[in-house]
Design a protein around this motif. Structure first.
Motif, PDB file in Angstrom:
ATOM      1  N   ALA A   3     -23.116   2.974  50.861  1.00  0.00           N
ATOM      2  CA  ALA A   3     -22.232   2.688  50.042  1.00  0.00           C
ATOM      3  C   ALA A   3     -21.032   2.242  51.058  1.00  0.00           C
ATOM      4  O   ALA A   3     -20.549   1.096  50.929  1.00  0.00           O
ATOM      5  N   LEU A   4     -20.872   3.142  51.986  1.00  0.00           N
ATOM      6  CA  LEU A   4     -19.463   2.818  52.917  1.00  0.00           C
ATOM      7  C   LEU A   4     -19.875   1.740  53.731  1.00  0.00           C
ATOM      8  O   LEU A   4     -18.915   0.828  53.961  1.00  0.00           O
ATOM      9  N   LEU A   5     -20.875   1.556  54.518  1.00  0.00           N
ATOM     10  CA  LEU A   5     -21.265   0.560  55.216  1.00  0.00           C
ATOM     11  C   LEU A   5     -21.233  -0.786  54.460  1.00  0.00           C
ATOM     12  O   LEU A   5     -20.911  -1.797  54.953  1.00  0.00           O
ATOM     13  N   ARG A   6     -21.901  -0.821  53.154  1.00  0.00           N
ATOM     14  CA  ARG A   6     -21.844  -1.889  52.638  1.00  0.00           C
ATOM     15  C   ARG A   6     -20.612  -2.478  52.229  1.00  0.00           C
ATOM     16  O   ARG A   6     -20.451  -3.765  52.050  1.00  0.00           O
ATOM     17  N   PHE A   7     -19.766  -1.442  51.658  1.00  0.00           N
ATOM     18  CA  PHE A   7     -18.126  -1.922  51.402  1.00  0.00           C
ATOM     19  C   PHE A   7     -17.573  -2.329  52.715  1.00  0.00           C
ATOM     20  O   PHE A   7     -16.805  -3.470  52.658  1.00  0.00           O
ATOM     21  N   ILE A   8     -17.615  -1.767  53.658  1.00  0.00           N
ATOM     22  CA  ILE A   8     -17.163  -2.354  55.017  1.00  0.00           C
ATOM     23  C   ILE A   8     -17.709  -3.712  55.166  1.00  0.00           C
ATOM     24  O   ILE A   8     -16.732  -4.776  55.640  1.00  0.00           O
ATOM     25  N   ILE A   9     -18.978  -4.029  55.150  1.00  0.00           N
ATOM     26  CA  ILE A   9     -19.424  -5.351  55.446  1.00  0.00           C
ATOM     27  C   ILE A   9     -18.973  -6.405  54.461  1.00  0.00           C
ATOM     28  O   ILE A   9     -18.604  -7.340  54.834  1.00  0.00           O
ATOM     29  N   TRP A  10     -18.974  -5.998  53.108  1.00  0.00           N
ATOM     30  CA  TRP A  10     -18.217  -6.684  52.171  1.00  0.00           C
ATOM     31  C   TRP A  10     -16.899  -7.140  52.343  1.00  0.00           C
ATOM     32  O   TRP A  10     -16.343  -8.317  52.260  1.00  0.00           O
ATOM     33  N   LYS A  11     -16.128  -6.190  52.778  1.00  0.00           N
ATOM     34  CA  LYS A  11     -14.751  -6.252  53.036  1.00  0.00           C
ATOM     35  C   LYS A  11     -14.397  -7.303  54.298  1.00  0.00           C
ATOM     36  O   LYS A  11     -13.427  -8.006  54.163  1.00  0.00           O
ATOM     37  N   LEU A  12     -15.300  -7.137  55.255  1.00  0.00           N
ATOM     38  CA  LEU A  12     -14.894  -8.193  56.395  1.00  0.00           C
ATOM     39  C   LEU A  12     -15.627  -9.547  56.175  1.00  0.00           C
ATOM     40  O   LEU A  12     -15.383 -10.293  57.117  1.00  0.00           O
ATOM     41  N   SER A  13     -16.558  -9.460  55.226  1.00  0.00           N
ATOM     42  CA  SER A  13     -17.135 -10.896  55.115  1.00  0.00           C
ATOM     43  C   SER A  13     -16.929 -11.762  53.962  1.00  0.00           C
ATOM     44  O   SER A  13     -16.048 -12.694  53.790  1.00  0.00           O
ATOM     45  N   VAL A  14     -17.354 -11.342  52.633  1.00  0.00           N
ATOM     46  CA  VAL A  14     -17.267 -11.722  51.413  1.00  0.00           C
ATOM     47  C   VAL A  14     -15.706 -11.835  51.156  1.00  0.00           C
ATOM     48  O   VAL A  14     -15.455 -12.928  50.600  1.00  0.00           O
ATOM     49  N   ASN A  15     -15.104 -10.692  51.042  1.00  0.00           N
ATOM     50  CA  ASN A  15     -13.929 -10.650  50.576  1.00  0.00           C
ATOM     51  C   ASN A  15     -12.885 -11.398  51.589  1.00  0.00           C
ATOM     52  O   ASN A  15     -11.718 -11.752  51.027  1.00  0.00           O
ATOM     53  N   LYS A  16     -13.097 -11.480  52.750  1.00  0.00           N
ATOM     54  CA  LYS A  16     -12.308 -12.205  53.739  1.00  0.00           C
ATOM     55  C   LYS A  16     -12.387 -13.755  53.882  1.00  0.00           C
ATOM     56  O   LYS A  16     -11.537 -14.550  53.832  1.00  0.00           O
ATOM     57  N   VAL A  17     -13.774 -14.037  53.998  1.00  0.00           N
ATOM     58  CA  VAL A  17     -14.081 -15.386  54.427  1.00  0.00           C
ATOM     59  C   VAL A  17     -14.896 -16.174  53.053  1.00  0.00           C
ATOM     60  O   VAL A  17     -15.540 -17.142  53.474  1.00  0.00           O
ATOM     61  N   TYR A  18     -15.249 -15.476  52.270  1.00  0.00           N
ATOM     62  CA  TYR A  18     -16.070 -15.879  51.156  1.00  0.00           C
ATOM     63  C   TYR A  18     -17.416 -16.322  51.627  1.00  0.00           C
ATOM     64  O   TYR A  18     -18.203 -17.350  51.012  1.00  0.00           O
ATOM     65  N   GLY A  19     -18.015 -15.419  52.362  1.00  0.00           N
ATOM     66  CA  GLY A  19     -19.500 -15.690  52.825  1.00  0.00           C
ATOM     67  C   GLY A  19     -19.876 -14.499  53.615  1.00  0.00           C
ATOM     68  O   GLY A  19     -19.308 -13.891  54.259  1.00  0.00           O
ATOM     69  N   THR A  20     -21.225 -13.967  53.454  1.00  0.00           N
ATOM     70  CA  THR A  20     -21.783 -12.639  54.015  1.00  0.00           C
ATOM     71  C   THR A  20     -21.850 -13.112  55.626  1.00  0.00           C
ATOM     72  O   THR A  20     -21.845 -14.215  56.067  1.00  0.00           O
ATOM     73  N   PHE A  21     -22.203 -12.053  56.419  1.00  0.00           N
ATOM     74  CA  PHE A  21     -22.287 -12.337  57.654  1.00  0.00           C
ATOM     75  C   PHE A  21     -23.741 -13.105  57.925  1.00  0.00           C
ATOM     76  O   PHE A  21     -23.687 -13.812  58.654  1.00  0.00           O
ATOM     77  N   GLY A  22     -24.624 -12.824  57.238  1.00  0.00           N
ATOM     78  CA  GLY A  22     -26.041 -13.637  57.322  1.00  0.00           C
ATOM     79  C   GLY A  22     -25.632 -15.194  57.041  1.00  0.00           C
ATOM     80  O   GLY A  22     -26.280 -15.964  57.731  1.00  0.00           O
ATOM     81  N   GLN A  23     -24.990 -15.468  56.143  1.00  0.00           N
ATOM     82  CA  GLN A  23     -24.538 -16.802  55.769  1.00  0.00           C
ATOM     83  C   GLN A  23     -23.536 -17.406  56.917  1.00  0.00           C
ATOM     84  O   GLN A  23     -23.918 -18.594  57.231  1.00  0.00           O
ATOM     85  N   GLN A  24     -22.525 -16.556  57.523  1.00  0.00           N
ATOM     86  CA  GLN A  24     -21.985 -17.350  58.434  1.00  0.00           C
ATOM     87  C   GLN A  24     -22.481 -17.604  59.896  1.00  0.00           C
ATOM     88  O   GLN A  24     -22.205 -18.611  60.611  1.00  0.00           O
TER      89      GLN A  24
END
Length: 287
Positions: A52-73
């Motif tokens: 959960a912590l890893l997925r939250f960090i990934i969400w924080k740095l991707s979807v919450n920041k630039v409105y796109g997941t790392f895979g999408q970027q």
């Protein structure tokens, strides 16, 4: 409605989802390798929290920041339309929170002391999981038909990936990441092939002879094994004590393994070299 210029093909949307899953797996493997020496069962006990912590960090740095997941970027894609912070928070709840509740469903059910209530909670999570899996299957079939909302969370929140590549380059295939992966895998394969060919023990002996100025024994000496002797290789009490002609004592495994790896193995303390395997002889304890 998304304009034709910003439409994202189905295969690109699928690739973005797969890349997101691979990123989580890579990070989790790194965490496992980091904590594997902290004790048996340490990671297994806290795995849901770590995930959960890893997925939250990934969400924080991707979807919450630039409105796109790392895979999408990586594929020049992001969420378009009316995507905002509120939907970003709902995205985190549906992707991180629900997965954590599923992983901890058994513990949640056993918190209550009422057996009947515990069974009802377990049954609820069981049917919720089945319903979720069926909904994912239906969403996949619909996605293959209409090309929108590759995941169930995207469909619930009404999220649609759009291309952010410059006009005219939406379908341009980029090989930069593929080239990097090919080079990396080629280097790994070369290393796997070349490393076993290097005699590490012989190389270490030659380096030691260059930088460690020690006086070498040129003739064999009689050695007497007593209780206080230590192995010249591992500096522990010798197991099945042996010697190879110098005044030092070795464990049988230490001297035999090193001699098999390097025929010119030298004593690490005096530099005496065993001429052949016959010079390795056992010792008896003397008072």
């Amino acid at each position: 409605m998304i304009s034709k210029e910003r439409y994202v093909p189905r295969v690109t949307q699928f690739d973005a989802v797969e890349l997101d899953d691979e990123i989580v797996k890579i990070l989790k493997n790194q965490v496992v390798n980091t904590v594997k020496f902290l004790g048996f069962g340490f990671f297994g006990r806290w795995e849901p929290e770590v995930d959960a912590l890893l997925r939250f960090i990934i969400w924080k740095l991707s979807v919450n920041k630039v409105y796109g997941t790392f895979g999408q970027q990586l594929l020049n894609v992001r969420y378009g339309g009316e995507f905002n912070k509120n939907k970003a928070y709902l995205f985190a709840i549906l992707t991180v929170g629900t997965r954590y509740l599923k992983q901890r469903s058994h513990e949640i059910a056993t918190v209550t002391r009422n057996p009947s209530l515990s069974e009802k909670i377990k049954l609820f999570f069981h049917w919720a999981d089945i319903t979720f899996q069926l909904a994912n299957l239906v969403n996949l079939l619909v996605f293959l038909t209409e090309g929108k909302h590759p995941t169930l969370v995207d469909r619930i929140l009404g999220l649609q990936p759009v291309s952010v590549a410059p006009p005219g380059e939406d379908r341009t295939v980029g090989y930069s990441y593929m080239t990097r992966e090919l080079l990396w895998h080629g280097l790994i394969e070369l290393s796997i092939f070349a490393v076993p060919l290097v005699n590490y023990h012989a190389l270490k002996r030659r380096i030691a002879n260059l930088f460690l100025w020690r006086k070498k024994d040129i003739g064999s000496r009689a050695v007497v094994f007593r209780i206080g002797n230590k192995c010249a290789e591992c500096n522990e009490t010798p197991v099945l004590p042996h010697h190879m002609g110098c005044s030092h004592v070795f464990c049988f495994y230490c001297i035999k393994a090193n001699h098999l790896a390097d025929e010119k193995y030298e004593c690490p303390l005096c530099g005496f070299s065993a001429k052949d395997a016959a010079s390795i002889t056992p010792l008896c304890l003397k008072s």
